[in-house]
Design an enzyme around this catalytic site. Structure first.
Site, short mmCIF file in Angstrom:
data_model
loop_
_atom_site.label_atom_id
_atom_site.label_comp_id
_atom_site.label_asym_id
_atom_site.label_seq_id
_atom_site.Cartn_x
_atom_site.Cartn_y
_atom_site.Cartn_z
N HIS A 1 -9.50 -11.42 27.51
CA HIS A 1 -9.82 -10.12 26.91
C HIS A 1 -8.56 -9.30 26.64
O HIS A 1 -8.30 -8.93 25.48
CB HIS A 1 -10.80 -9.34 27.79
CG HIS A 1 -10.98 -7.91 27.35
ND1 HIS A 1 -11.50 -7.57 26.12
CD2 HIS A 1 -10.68 -6.73 27.97
CE1 HIS A 1 -11.52 -6.25 26.00
NE2 HIS A 1 -11.03 -5.72 27.11
N HIS B 1 -4.13 -3.07 30.41
CA HIS B 1 -4.99 -1.89 30.36
C HIS B 1 -6.15 -1.89 31.36
O HIS B 1 -6.68 -0.83 31.70
CB HIS B 1 -5.51 -1.66 28.94
CG HIS B 1 -6.67 -2.51 28.54
ND1 HIS B 1 -6.52 -3.76 27.94
CD2 HIS B 1 -8.02 -2.31 28.62
CE1 HIS B 1 -7.71 -4.26 27.68
NE2 HIS B 1 -8.64 -3.41 28.09
N GLU C 1 -7.75 -0.32 37.00
CA GLU C 1 -9.15 -0.01 37.32
C GLU C 1 -9.86 -1.19 37.99
O GLU C 1 -10.70 -0.98 38.86
CB GLU C 1 -9.90 0.38 36.04
CG GLU C 1 -11.31 0.87 36.32
CD GLU C 1 -11.97 1.45 35.08
OE1 GLU C 1 -13.13 1.86 35.18
OE2 GLU C 1 -11.32 1.49 34.02
N ASP C 2 -9.53 -2.41 37.58
CA ASP C 2 -10.32 -3.58 38.02
C ASP C 2 -9.61 -4.51 38.98
O ASP C 2 -10.19 -5.51 39.40
CB ASP C 2 -10.76 -4.39 36.79
CG ASP C 2 -11.66 -3.59 35.86
OD1 ASP C 2 -12.32 -2.65 36.35
OD2 ASP C 2 -11.70 -3.89 34.65
N ASP D 1 -9.63 -2.70 21.96
CA ASP D 1 -10.49 -3.06 23.10
C ASP D 1 -11.96 -3.02 22.69
O ASP D 1 -12.73 -3.94 22.98
CB ASP D 1 -10.22 -2.07 24.24
CG ASP D 1 -11.17 -2.25 25.40
OD1 ASP D 1 -11.22 -3.35 25.98
OD2 ASP D 1 -11.88 -1.28 25.73
N ASP E 1 -20.67 -3.76 -7.63
CA ASP E 1 -19.27 -3.74 -7.20
C ASP E 1 -19.09 -4.34 -5.81
O ASP E 1 -18.28 -3.88 -5.02
CB ASP E 1 -18.74 -2.30 -7.23
CG ASP E 1 -19.52 -1.38 -6.30
OD1 ASP E 1 -20.62 -1.77 -5.87
OD2 ASP E 1 -19.02 -0.28 -6.00
#
Length: 728
Positions: A55, A79, A83-84, A146, A267
């Site tokens: 990811h 990134h 947090e993870d 992301d 178009d």
């Protein structure tokens, strides 16, 4: 799992090869960030079953394609670590420096945004997002990449999550990508959102386009070959030419908004010609228009006037005859640099890539972000705040106007001169008493157009805006500033002012305020104007959303006894003073005032009229369509009507006659007026710029019908082009 692992290894291998190719001098630093992320995410997997490291790797890969700088690529890889995983903000600062750690922290905060149903929570999340954008737009670019990768993998989530994420993406992230000019991401996000929000429509469009893909491609290929050959004949050979298919969501919107079927959209495919210089763009355009017939109204020069998101290109639609069928083709012509901007928007002009410091034109392109943050400081109502933001990020149509110093201001299309005043500063708007557009004094509600030069006239003693201004301004920021003015500063003052105005008015009419303000009348007026209390009525009169005359008239009419007394008095007075010209007009609700007739529009009996209470000169009567009325103070305007027509009273009426310049045309005009038996007060003759003869004649008449009869008579004269009443 082995298949997913092999796929992940290919993704990583391709990414590292791209890093080596595009960032040879900084490869070591980016690979270091990649290794930190890979170790931190070890053992974590996506909903698809792929290792989690794919990811951030894909997010960074998307940003490489956009040409972003090294700190942005590193931050994209890292990134999700804070947090993870076990990695801390302090770890990142020590190993990669403050800049990369700051970008990671910004994206981490945005990742916490959850679009639930409560307005308060959405407003708070939006505030975080726009603060991040204002401080460093790279945070939002990482977030967009992301979001794009997450949308590509949306099929692995539950239907409920698919709907929620797709709706948030379509409402917020796709418009932001469009506002930043990143069409590549915007189009893909919109198409993916359509897939989950209206799957049937998505399937219908993709299936039917696929069925006719070969047929359409053959038409495009044939046309591109024709274009190449024709340009070669003109000596234009150094070009790149390709076909471009309209993305699915764009087709969907056209079908939905215009009620068209897929077959009625002509178009869907365009050809794009990329050249080296701006001069080449116009040469190619000339060659194409010389060979193919252009469709009227379909030419756009976005090179001379770029779109707000920096997009530049020439657009034209021409008719190609293929096997006896007339087929419209859209042609886009741009330089290589313009093409980069069209695809990657703000990233194509990235100031950090060049190491540019300080304020740049790019900062000006982000002025709308800072404007949103102004709303945040002024508006505490979450619903209003969200409504303003949604409108602003989805509105990409703008006009460019100039200040007297030559500075350019960008405003929403449809913005007025008053919007311009508020765009300069809140205080400039609040104390605005007039505007000049291209050196001419114009009303505040005049709509601005690209190229206008606007000057704001202010007075520090001005009482500030009136509520009517909320109907004049079109931009969200101006509305917010005006509302804030009323909410915080002037409510009590306007109550006092409104009450004082009503007291003076009824006293002038010989009415006791206590007799006017009965409970019955107060209830009727409050219900009529949707006010809760008498104080709200006073305030509305004070700041001008209700005119003094309409409120006083409503009070009088709601008091039947008082209304009848005033009517009897006015009839008696009219009968007593009848016959003279000055009494041929009834000014409703106003007695014993001098009545005079304006010279600018010269009203005559039969014309719809309105009165204006002047300072010390009584009531001046104007025609209702008189241009001067628009700029008058609304609280001084009063209703007026003709009482009756007295045969002895005459009124001046000025008529303008435009005709071909024939020898005796003025003699014919004069003869026609004399034959009607109308005395001429003045006559003036001249030639206009077109060489036509222009006669301005003032005659004495007694009623409106005589004017119309004279106009019809004059129009019947040979060589007369036009005849009309003047309003000077």
């Amino acid at each position: 799992m082995n298949t997913e692992k092999e796929s992940a290894e290919v993704t990583i291998s391709n990414f590292l090869a791209k890093v080596k190719h595009y960032y040879p001098k900084d490869e070591k630093r980016i690979v270091e960030a990649f290794e930190v992320a890979r170790r931190a995410h070890e053992g974590q997997f996506r909903a698809s079953g792929r290792p989690y490291i794919t990811h951030p790797t894909t997010v960074a890969d998307i940003l490489i394609d956009m040409g972003l700088d090294v700190p942005t690529i590193c931050a994209a890889l890292l990134h999700d670590t804070v947090e993870d995983t076990y990695v801390t903000d302090k770890d990142l600062r020590e190993q990669f420096g403050d800049e990369i750690a700051y970008l990671v922290a910004g994206v981490t905060k945005l990742d916490k945004i959850k679009f639930h149903s409560t307005e308060e929570e959405q407003a708070e999340n939006m505030r975080k997002m726009f603060f991040a954008m204002a401080k460093d737009i790279r945070v939002m670019l990482i977030k967009l990449a992301d979001r794009l990768h997450n949308m590509r993998a949306l099929m692995y989530l539950s239907e409920q999550k698919q709907q929620r994420i797709a709706k948030a993406t379509l409402d917020i992230f796709a418009p932001i990508a469009g506002r930043l000019g990143i069409s590549q991401i915007k189009c893909e996000l919109e198409d993916l959102c359509l897939k989950y929000l209206d799957h049937d429509a998505y399937e219908y469009i993709t299936k039917n386009i696929s069925l006719k893909k070969q047929e359409r491609q053959e038409l495009v290929d044939d046309f591109m070959h024709e274009v190449k050959d024709e340009l070669a004949k003109s000596g234009i050979t150094d070009i790149e030419i390709s076909g471009r298919t309209k993305h699915f969501y764009s087709i969907y919107k056209k079908m939905h908004n215009q009620g068209k079927t897929l077959e009625q959209i002509y178009d869907m495919t365009a050809i794009r010609i990329i050249v080296n210089t701006i001069r080449d763009c116009y040469e190619v355009l000339g060659a194409i228009h010389a060979h193919w017939r252009p469709m009227q109204g379909r030419f756009k020069d976005y090179i001379a006037v770029p779109k707000p998101n920096m997009y530049q290109s020439l657009h034209t639609t021409v008719i190609s005859n293929d096997k006896g069928h007339n087929i419209p083709f859209e042609v886009q012509i741009r330089t290589h640099e313009m093409h980069k901007v069209a695809e990657y928007g703000i990233a194509a002009h990235w100031k950090y890539k060049e190491g540019i410091a300080g304020s740049t034109p790019m900062d000006e392109k982000l002025g709308w972000v800072k404007e949103v943050l102004y709303y945040e400081t002024q508006l505490k109502d979450s619903t209003e705040f969200l409504d303003i933001i949604r409108k602003d990020i989805s509105n990409t149509n703008e006009v460019y106007v100039f200040t007297p110093n030559g500075d350019v201001k960008s405003l929403t299309a449809g913005a007025t001169a008053l919007d311009f005043a508020y765009s300069i500063h809140s205080e400039v708007g609040n104390h605005c008493i007039g505007t000049k557009i291209n050196n001419k004094i114009m009303p505040l509600d005049t709509e601005l157009h690209t190229g206008d030069m606007v000057e704001v006239m202010t007075n520090s003693n001005s009482k500030g805006p009136s509520r009517d201004w909320l109907k004049i301004v079109k931009t969200s920021s101006a509305k917010a500033k005006i509302r804030q003015f009323f909410k915080q500063e002037l409510k009590d003052d306007y109550i006092k002012t409104g009450k004082s105005m009503i007291e003076r008015e009824v006293k002038h009419r010989g009415i006791n305020l206590a007799d006017l303000l009965t409970n019955e009348a107060i209830t009727a007026v409050c219900e009529r104007y949707m006010c809760n209390t008498l104080d709200e009525v006073y305030a509305a009169v004070g700041y001008g959303s209700l005119t003094l005359q309409q409120v006083v008239s409503k009070f009088i009419n709601s008091n039947k006894t008082l209304a009848e007394q005033l009517r009897v008095q006015q009839v008696a007075r009219r009968q007593k003073n009848g016959g003279a010209k000055k009494n041929s007009v009834i000014v409703k609700g106003v007695d014993d005032l001098l009545v005079r007739f304006s010279r600018c529009c010269s009203p005559v009996p039969g014309d719809p009229i309105i009165g204006y209470i002047s300072r010390g000169r009584g009531v001046c009567v104007h025609r209702q369509d008189c241009p001067a009325v628009k700029s008058m103070e609304k609280e001084r305007l009063v209703e007026a009507e003709w009482a009756y027509t007295n045969g002895n009273a005459t009124f001046p009426a000025t008529i303008q006659i435009i005709s071909e310049d024939k020898g005796d045309i003025f003699a014919e005009i004069t003869r026609a007026i004399v034959n009607e038996g109308l005395p001429m007060v003045a006559i003036n003759a001249r030639k206009d710029k077109k060489g036509n003869a222009v006669a301005t004649v003032t005659v004495e008449i007694s009623n409106h019908d005589q004017v119309n009869m004279l106009i019809n008579k004059l129009m019947s004269i040979p060589h007369v082009i036009n005849v009309y009443r003047t309003s000077n």
